[in-house]
Design a protein around this motif. Structure first.
Motif, PDB file in Angstrom:
ATOM      1  N   ARG A   1       0.887  -0.748   0.191  1.00 56.51           N
ATOM      2  CA  ARG A   1       0.102  -0.082  -0.270  1.00 56.51           C
ATOM      3  C   ARG A   1       1.132   0.843  -0.054  1.00 56.51           C
ATOM      4  O   ARG A   1       0.917   2.205  -0.677  1.00 56.51           O
ATOM      5  CB  ARG A   1      -0.769   0.035   1.558  1.00 56.51           C
ATOM      6  CG  ARG A   1      -1.740  -1.076   0.902  1.00 56.51           C
ATOM      7  CD  ARG A   1      -3.170  -0.666   2.519  1.00 56.51           C
ATOM      8  NE  ARG A   1      -4.134  -1.924   2.205  1.00 56.51           N
ATOM      9  CZ  ARG A   1      -4.778  -1.924   1.547  1.00 56.51           C
ATOM     10  NH1 ARG A   1      -5.091  -1.130   0.592  1.00 56.51           N
ATOM     11  NH2 ARG A   1      -6.194  -2.629   0.880  1.00 56.51           N
ATOM     12  N   GLN A   2       2.068   1.516   0.593  1.00 57.63           N
ATOM     13  CA  GLN A   2       3.068   2.105   0.917  1.00 57.63           C
ATOM     14  C   GLN A   2       3.928   2.329  -0.595  1.00 57.63           C
ATOM     15  O   GLN A   2       3.556   3.618  -0.815  1.00 57.63           O
ATOM     16  CB  GLN A   2       3.933   1.898   2.121  1.00 57.63           C
ATOM     17  CG  GLN A   2       3.072   2.610   3.248  1.00 57.63           C
ATOM     18  CD  GLN A   2       4.571   2.449   4.309  1.00 57.63           C
ATOM     19  OE1 GLN A   2       5.304   1.190   4.303  1.00 57.63           O
ATOM     20  NE2 GLN A   2       4.395   2.536   5.596  1.00 57.63           N
ATOM     21  N   LEU A   3       3.623   1.024  -1.320  1.00 58.09           N
ATOM     22  CA  LEU A   3       4.409   1.602  -2.173  1.00 58.09           C
ATOM     23  C   LEU A   3       3.520   2.127  -3.804  1.00 58.09           C
ATOM     24  O   LEU A   3       3.713   2.514  -4.112  1.00 58.09           O
ATOM     25  CB  LEU A   3       4.916   0.138  -3.126  1.00 58.09           C
ATOM     26  CG  LEU A   3       5.664  -0.212  -4.124  1.00 58.09           C
ATOM     27  CD1 LEU A   3       6.848   0.785  -4.642  1.00 58.09           C
ATOM     28  CD2 LEU A   3       6.296  -1.674  -4.826  1.00 58.09           C
ATOM     29  N   VAL A   4       2.402   1.554  -3.135  1.00 63.88           N
ATOM     30  CA  VAL A   4       1.104   2.429  -4.961  1.00 63.88           C
ATOM     31  C   VAL A   4       0.568   3.795  -4.068  1.00 63.88           C
ATOM     32  O   VAL A   4       1.325   4.499  -4.594  1.00 63.88           O
ATOM     33  CB  VAL A   4      -0.216   1.640  -4.825  1.00 63.88           C
ATOM     34  CG1 VAL A   4      -1.172   2.191  -4.822  1.00 63.88           C
ATOM     35  CG2 VAL A   4      -0.128  -0.258  -5.069  1.00 63.88           C
ATOM     36  N   ALA A   5       1.291   4.238  -2.859  1.00 65.29           N
ATOM     37  CA  ALA A   5       0.661   5.597  -3.135  1.00 65.29           C
ATOM     38  C   ALA A   5       1.767   6.673  -3.476  1.00 65.29           C
ATOM     39  O   ALA A   5       2.223   7.035  -3.813  1.00 65.29           O
ATOM     40  CB  ALA A   5       0.713   5.879  -0.887  1.00 65.29           C
ATOM     41  N   ALA A   6       3.377   5.875  -3.219  1.00 60.91           N
ATOM     42  CA  ALA A   6       4.613   5.938  -3.363  1.00 60.91           C
ATOM     43  C   ALA A   6       4.571   6.077  -4.879  1.00 60.91           C
ATOM     44  O   ALA A   6       4.788   7.597  -6.098  1.00 60.91           O
ATOM     45  CB  ALA A   6       5.704   6.050  -2.900  1.00 60.91           C
TER      46      ALA A   6
ATOM     47  N   LEU B   1       0.920  -5.528  -8.418  1.00 62.78           N
ATOM     48  CA  LEU B   1       0.064  -4.376  -7.781  1.00 62.78           C
ATOM     49  C   LEU B   1      -0.864  -3.638  -8.925  1.00 62.78           C
ATOM     50  O   LEU B   1      -1.982  -3.403  -8.052  1.00 62.78           O
ATOM     51  CB  LEU B   1       1.319  -3.668  -7.631  1.00 62.78           C
ATOM     52  CG  LEU B   1       2.185  -3.068  -6.548  1.00 62.78           C
ATOM     53  CD1 LEU B   1       3.633  -2.041  -6.900  1.00 62.78           C
ATOM     54  CD2 LEU B   1       2.159  -3.612  -5.192  1.00 62.78           C
ATOM     55  N   ARG B   2      -0.762  -4.057 -10.331  1.00 57.67           N
ATOM     56  CA  ARG B   2      -1.737  -3.410 -11.162  1.00 57.67           C
ATOM     57  C   ARG B   2      -3.146  -4.657 -10.422  1.00 57.67           C
ATOM     58  O   ARG B   2      -4.278  -3.817 -10.992  1.00 57.67           O
ATOM     59  CB  ARG B   2      -1.940  -3.597 -12.445  1.00 57.67           C
ATOM     60  CG  ARG B   2      -0.810  -2.250 -13.107  1.00 57.67           C
ATOM     61  CD  ARG B   2      -0.689  -2.877 -14.979  1.00 57.67           C
ATOM     62  NE  ARG B   2       0.387  -1.291 -15.662  1.00 57.67           N
ATOM     63  CZ  ARG B   2       0.272  -1.929 -15.906  1.00 57.67           C
ATOM     64  NH1 ARG B   2      -0.185  -2.740 -16.908  1.00 57.67           N
ATOM     65  NH2 ARG B   2       0.862  -0.546 -16.887  1.00 57.67           N
TER      66      ARG B   2
ATOM     67  N   GLN C   1      -6.304   1.647  -8.033  1.00 53.91           N
ATOM     68  CA  GLN C   1      -5.531   2.721  -7.857  1.00 53.91           C
ATOM     69  C   GLN C   1      -4.347   3.290  -8.915  1.00 53.91           C
ATOM     70  O   GLN C   1      -4.143   4.269  -9.292  1.00 53.91           O
ATOM     71  CB  GLN C   1      -4.522   2.706  -6.431  1.00 53.91           C
ATOM     72  CG  GLN C   1      -5.394   3.132  -5.199  1.00 53.91           C
ATOM     73  CD  GLN C   1      -6.311   2.098  -4.993  1.00 53.91           C
ATOM     74  OE1 GLN C   1      -6.218   0.681  -6.005  1.00 53.91           O
ATOM     75  NE2 GLN C   1      -6.514   1.364  -3.561  1.00 53.91           N
ATOM     76  N   LEU C   2      -4.066   2.442  -9.637  1.00 49.92           N
ATOM     77  CA  LEU C   2      -3.083   1.990 -10.327  1.00 49.92           C
ATOM     78  C   LEU C   2      -3.565   2.106 -12.124  1.00 49.92           C
ATOM     79  O   LEU C   2      -3.279   2.708 -12.650  1.00 49.92           O
ATOM     80  CB  LEU C   2      -1.727   0.733 -10.329  1.00 49.92           C
ATOM     81  CG  LEU C   2      -1.275   1.006  -9.111  1.00 49.92           C
ATOM     82  CD1 LEU C   2      -0.481  -0.008  -8.883  1.00 49.92           C
ATOM     83  CD2 LEU C   2      -0.809   2.201  -8.631  1.00 49.92           C
ATOM     84  N   GLN C   3      -4.533   1.086 -12.686  1.00 50.00           N
ATOM     85  CA  GLN C   3      -5.280   1.394 -14.336  1.00 50.00           C
ATOM     86  C   GLN C   3      -4.972   2.766 -14.736  1.00 50.00           C
ATOM     87  O   GLN C   3      -4.417   2.632 -15.604  1.00 50.00           O
ATOM     88  CB  GLN C   3      -5.878   0.953 -13.801  1.00 50.00           C
ATOM     89  CG  GLN C   3      -6.276  -0.584 -15.172  1.00 50.00           C
ATOM     90  CD  GLN C   3      -4.780  -1.265 -15.731  1.00 50.00           C
ATOM     91  OE1 GLN C   3      -4.830  -2.244 -15.059  1.00 50.00           O
ATOM     92  NE2 GLN C   3      -4.822  -1.076 -16.849  1.00 50.00           N
TER      93      GLN C   3
END
Length: 219
Positions: A162-167, A201-202, A208-210
């Protein structure tokens, strides 16, 4: 019973400095004896007696300076380090040979010349070895107590997905392409691993990422 770390460190430091002091005293003794012989040799060679003391200062002094310089430049290329090492070898040879030659000129006739030469060479050799050892000990102590420099200016890698996604989202909003290379830099991994992790992560965080990665995905 386990030893107190503070006591162990203190004992190590006392041993180090005690040994270093003894080595320094031995270096001083070797310098003094070699100095005396080289003064006589300089005078016998025609140098003014009042100035003869400068010759051993140059010869034996250069041994100390060249040894320190060689270790100060440790780790540099050979183009840099060859000079102090060459100077150290050259002046050490002069000192040893000079002390030996002096012995052949003043030795008692009852003492074999070979023995007198060997005895007279010891102070110069002791000076070389003691100086070298002292610099090694100081260098080792400095390396042991030095505070390690940060290995990188990169922020610490996120501790969770989750922290990586936020970054990644923050980087995308700042205009950076959201790629495997970006993920690798944020997570502290190889680019190949970054690509694989971005793909995972996708799937885990499609909302969040797509939207961001559909249009800017690259390397």
């Amino acid at each position: 019973m386990a030893k107190d770390p503070v006591t162990v460190t203190t004992n190590r430091r006392i041993l180090l400095w005690s040994t270093a002091t003894a080595v320094a005293l031995l270096a001083g003794a070797g310098f003094t004896l070699s100095f005396s012989s080289l003064i006589d040799l300089a005078a016998l060679s025609g140098i003014d007696r009042q100035l003869a003391f400068l010759w051993p200062l140059i010869v034996d002094g250069f041994i100390v300076v060249a040894t320190a310089a060689a270790f100060a430049l440790k780790g540099r290329s050979r183009r840099v380090t060859w000079y102090p090492w060459t100077a150290l070898i050259f002046f050490s040879a002069i000192s040893v040979i000079g002390n030996a030659v002096h012995a052949t000129q003043v030795a008692d006739v009852h003492i074999p010349i070979a023995l007198a030469t060997a005895v007279s060479s010891i102070p110069a050799i002791a000076l070389l070895v003691a100086t070298h050892l002292l610099v090694v000990m100081v260098d080792a102590h400095t390396s042991h107590t030095a505070v390690p420099a940060p290995s990188s200016k990169r922020p610490a890698a996120p501790s969770s997905d989750r922290q990586l996604v936020a970054a990644i989202q923050a980087a995308g909003k700042s205009g950076q392409p959201v790629t495997g290379k970006l993920v690798a830099s944020l997570a502290g991994t190889s680019v190949r691993t970054g690509r694989r992790r971005l793909a995972v992560l996708r799937e885990q965080f499609p909302n969040q990422l797509q939207k961001q990665t559909d249009t800017v995905e690259g390397a």
